[in-house]
Design an enzyme around this catalytic site. Structure first.
Site, PDB file in Angstrom:
ATOM      1  N   CYS A 134       0.826  -1.215   0.000  1.00 41.05           N
ATOM      2  CA  CYS A 134       0.000   0.000   0.000  1.00 41.05           C
ATOM      3  C   CYS A 134       0.858   1.261   0.000  1.00 41.05           C
ATOM      4  O   CYS A 134       1.427   1.626   1.035  1.00 41.05           O
ATOM      5  CB  CYS A 134      -0.928  -0.015   1.213  1.00 41.05           C
ATOM      6  N   CYS A 137      -0.624   4.178   2.036  1.00 43.96           N
ATOM      7  CA  CYS A 137      -0.464   3.985   3.481  1.00 43.96           C
ATOM      8  C   CYS A 137       0.987   4.230   3.913  1.00 43.96           C
ATOM      9  O   CYS A 137       1.242   4.906   4.896  1.00 43.96           O
ATOM     10  CB  CYS A 137      -0.827   2.553   3.888  1.00 43.96           C
ATOM     11  N   ASP A 138       1.928   3.662   3.193  1.00 43.90           N
ATOM     12  CA  ASP A 138       3.309   3.585   3.694  1.00 43.90           C
ATOM     13  C   ASP A 138       4.321   4.431   2.922  1.00 43.90           C
ATOM     14  O   ASP A 138       5.460   4.568   3.374  1.00 43.90           O
ATOM     15  CB  ASP A 138       3.771   2.116   3.671  1.00 43.90           C
TER      16      ASP A 138
HETATM   17  P1  FAD Z   1     -11.194  -5.428   5.538  1.00 38.10           P
HETATM   18  O1  FAD Z   1     -10.466  -4.524   6.450  1.00 38.10           O
HETATM   19  O2  FAD Z   1     -10.413  -6.341   4.680  1.00 38.10           O
HETATM   20  O3  FAD Z   1     -12.212  -6.253   6.430  1.00 38.10           O
HETATM   21  C1  FAD Z   1     -12.918  -7.338   5.902  1.00 38.10           C
HETATM   22  C2  FAD Z   1     -13.320  -8.235   7.056  1.00 38.10           C
HETATM   23  O4  FAD Z   1     -14.188  -9.234   6.555  1.00 38.10           O
HETATM   24  C3  FAD Z   1     -12.134  -8.960   7.702  1.00 38.10           C
HETATM   25  O5  FAD Z   1     -12.131  -8.713   9.086  1.00 38.10           O
HETATM   26  C4  FAD Z   1     -12.373 -10.427   7.368  1.00 38.10           C
HETATM   27  O6  FAD Z   1     -11.965 -11.308   8.422  1.00 38.10           O
HETATM   28  C5  FAD Z   1     -13.887 -10.459   7.189  1.00 38.10           C
HETATM   29  N1  FAD Z   1     -14.329 -11.523   6.296  1.00 38.10           N
HETATM   30  C6  FAD Z   1     -13.881 -11.790   5.031  1.00 38.10           C
HETATM   31  N2  FAD Z   1     -14.554 -12.824   4.501  1.00 38.10           N
HETATM   32  C7  FAD Z   1     -15.448 -13.214   5.449  1.00 38.10           C
HETATM   33  C8  FAD Z   1     -16.425 -14.251   5.491  1.00 38.10           C
HETATM   34  N3  FAD Z   1     -16.610 -15.073   4.449  1.00 38.10           N
HETATM   35  N4  FAD Z   1     -17.165 -14.402   6.610  1.00 38.10           N
HETATM   36  C9  FAD Z   1     -16.976 -13.576   7.680  1.00 38.10           C
HETATM   37  N5  FAD Z   1     -16.060 -12.580   7.706  1.00 38.10           N
HETATM   38  C10 FAD Z   1     -15.316 -12.417   6.591  1.00 38.10           C
HETATM   39  N6  FAD Z   1      -5.513   2.070   4.926  1.00 38.10           N
HETATM   40  C11 FAD Z   1      -5.373   3.363   5.341  1.00 38.10           C
HETATM   41  O7  FAD Z   1      -6.316   4.159   5.240  1.00 38.10           O
HETATM   42  N7  FAD Z   1      -4.199   3.807   5.885  1.00 38.10           N
HETATM   43  C12 FAD Z   1      -3.143   2.985   6.104  1.00 38.10           C
HETATM   44  O8  FAD Z   1      -2.082   3.414   6.585  1.00 38.10           O
HETATM   45  C13 FAD Z   1      -3.284   1.613   5.722  1.00 38.10           C
HETATM   46  N8  FAD Z   1      -2.267   0.744   5.920  1.00 38.10           N
HETATM   47  C14 FAD Z   1      -2.439  -0.566   5.595  1.00 38.10           C
HETATM   48  C15 FAD Z   1      -1.417  -1.440   5.909  1.00 38.10           C
HETATM   49  C16 FAD Z   1      -1.567  -2.785   5.650  1.00 38.10           C
HETATM   50  C17 FAD Z   1      -0.447  -3.732   6.028  1.00 38.10           C
HETATM   51  C18 FAD Z   1      -2.767  -3.266   5.038  1.00 38.10           C
HETATM   52  C19 FAD Z   1      -2.930  -4.739   4.756  1.00 38.10           C
HETATM   53  C20 FAD Z   1      -3.772  -2.391   4.701  1.00 38.10           C
HETATM   54  C21 FAD Z   1      -3.627  -1.025   4.984  1.00 38.10           C
HETATM   55  N9  FAD Z   1      -4.635  -0.107   4.689  1.00 38.10           N
HETATM   56  C22 FAD Z   1      -4.506   1.197   5.101  1.00 38.10           C
HETATM   57  C23 FAD Z   1      -5.841  -0.480   3.931  1.00 38.10           C
HETATM   58  C24 FAD Z   1      -7.040  -0.727   4.866  1.00 38.10           C
HETATM   59  O9  FAD Z   1      -6.677  -1.669   5.840  1.00 38.10           O
HETATM   60  C25 FAD Z   1      -8.219  -1.237   4.053  1.00 38.10           C
HETATM   61  O10 FAD Z   1      -8.530  -0.322   3.017  1.00 38.10           O
HETATM   62  C26 FAD Z   1      -9.465  -1.388   4.944  1.00 38.10           C
HETATM   63  O11 FAD Z   1      -9.197  -2.222   6.033  1.00 38.10           O
HETATM   64  C27 FAD Z   1     -10.626  -1.980   4.146  1.00 38.10           C
HETATM   65  O12 FAD Z   1     -11.685  -2.172   4.988  1.00 38.10           O
HETATM   66  P2  FAD Z   1     -12.864  -3.212   4.653  1.00 38.10           P
HETATM   67  O13 FAD Z   1     -13.767  -3.170   5.821  1.00 38.10           O
HETATM   68  O14 FAD Z   1     -13.375  -2.948   3.304  1.00 38.10           O
HETATM   69  O15 FAD Z   1     -12.150  -4.632   4.545  1.00 38.10           O
END
Ligand code: FAD
Ligand code: NAP
Length: 311
Positions: A134, A137-138
């Site tokens: 990302c 992010c980084d």
């Molecule tokens: P996710 O955070 O991916 O959450 C999805 C959830 O769904 C998970 O908890 C998973 O366990 C659950 N899930 C999936 N499938 C199923 C299923 N079949 N049944 C039940 N549960 C399920 N963003 C920033 O804004 N700033 C940053 O500095 C930043 N740094 C990052 C660093 C890293 C290392 C990573 C990996 C990502 C970073 N991001 C950052 C990006 C950010 O984390 C994502 O954009 C954000 O978390 C997306 O949110 P979401 O809710 O869409 O999905």
């Protein structure tokens, strides 16, 4: 019958839960297979969540979100959802991997996406300690420093150009001479002075110590070349976690793009009435916590209206 079922407990799902319950719905359950918080829990540092001025770990940022939702009545079930199906009467059924099911009037899906890994030595060991997927992010952590980008698609080239605006130099390592990225994007990267193309080359090993990455060895046609960059960004594709939206024949129950991103409108509505998609899994997602949270709020507001109309 649930008013709203929320699949996924990342920033999108949790915010959807907060807005749906605080907005008056009594019967809302969030189905999350692990600890709520989502993929940001794997990040050691986040400094771009608005209003949070200190740099903190993703785990610290997310710590209070579930409690805030529970205060307004959000129920949480720790379970892996296998699929969501639509019934003839317009309601939905949530199929859990323990064999049980739950019916809901409306569903908000926020199961995220997973960046692919390139699969070279040290990649997993140094993930989050210099190896990143990302740039938004980084990238800032490498201001005025040199970084390496791996990949030759649109994401790699666009992110290389973005990083070139922050970093002193970007090495773009790609395994072929030709790029998958659009010609105009390739042109833009080629015209960016501080991007050096390292082509026909594959990452061999990223190395470092307790403090993190110190460099990367790249297998080039001339032999191993060492790039002494402390940041290595990998953009080799993304898997959208869209499996819950497939039926028993493997067909999607709503419209998705050719890359598997869920098609939504500005209200996070999918092509199926009552079904919303949010966060990293939806079309054109910027893949940021603040955006995922915003999507969750938008979807919940839509779901409340939908439930009011159909109850
Ligand atoms: P996710 O955070 O991916 O959450 C999805 C959830 O769904 C998970 O908890 C998973 O366990 C659950 N899930 C999936 N499938 C199923 C299923 N079949 N049944 C039940 N549960 C399920 N963003 C920033 O804004 N700033 C940053 O500095 C930043 N740094 C990052 C660093 C890293 C290392 C990573 C990996 C990502 C970073 N991001 C950052 C990006 C950010 O984390 C994502 O954009 C954000 O978390 C997306 O949110 P979401 O809710 O869409 O999905
Ligand atoms: P992608 O198009 O699949 O490109 C992945 C790149 O990573 C390819 O260049 C591939 O090399 C390389 N790669 C794959 N596995 C590797 C490995 N193990 N080691 C080293 N290199 C590896 O992925 P993407 O760039 O994330 O794009 C995904 C989709 O979204 C694409 O269809 C893209 O067009 C689209 N997208 C569009 C935009 C836009 O329109 N602005 C922006 C971003 C993404 P090879 O080429 O040799 O296979």
């Amino acid at each position: 019958m649930l008013d709203v079922a929320i699949i996924g407990g990342g920033p999108a799902g949790l915010t959807a839960g907060l807005y749906a319950t605080r907005g008056g719905l009594k019967n809302v359950t969030m189905f999350e297979k692990g600890m709520p918080g989502g993929q940001i829990m794997n990040s050691s540092e986040i400094e771009n969540y608005p209003g949070v001025s200190q740099v903190m770990s993703g785990m610290d940022l997310m710590a209070s979100w579930p409690e805030q939702c529970q205060r307004f009545g959000l129920k949480h079930e720790m379970v892996n959802v296998e699929k969501v199906s639509r019934n003839k009467n317009g309601t939905f059924t949530i199929h859990k991997d323990d064999g049980s099911t739950e019916d809901a009037l409306s569903v908000i899906v926020g199961t995220g996406s997973t960046p692919k890994r390139a699969g070279f030595k040290g990649e997993a060991e140094f993930f989050g300690k210099g190896v990143s997927t990302c740039a938004t992010c980084d990238g800032f952590f490498y201001k005025n420093k040199e970084v390496t980008v791996i990949g030759g698609g649109d994401t790699a080239l666009e992110e290389a150009v973005y990083l070139a605006g922050i970093c002193s130099k970007v090495y773009l390592v790609h395994r072929r001479e030709e790029f998958r990225a659009a010609p105009s994007t390739v042109e833009r990267a080629k015209n960016t002075e501080n991007i050096e193309f390292v082509l026909n080359s594959k990452p061999d090993e990223v190395f470092g110590d307790m403090m993190g990455v110190q460099g990367i060895k790249v297998a080039t046609p001339e032999g191993i070349r060492q790039l002494d960059t402390t940041g290595v960004f990998i953009f080799v594709g993304n898997d959208v976690n869209n499996g819950v939206l497939k039926d028993e024949n493997g067909n999607f129950i709503c419209d998705v793009t050719e890359w598997g991103e869920v098609v939504v409108d500005l209200k996070m509505k999918t092509s199926v009435d009552g079904l919303f998609a949010t966060g990293d899994m939806r079309l054109d997602a910027p893949k940021q916590v603040v955006v995922a949270a915003g999507d969750g709020a938008t979807a919940a507001i839509g779901a409340i209206s939908y439930v009011m109309e159909h109850k």
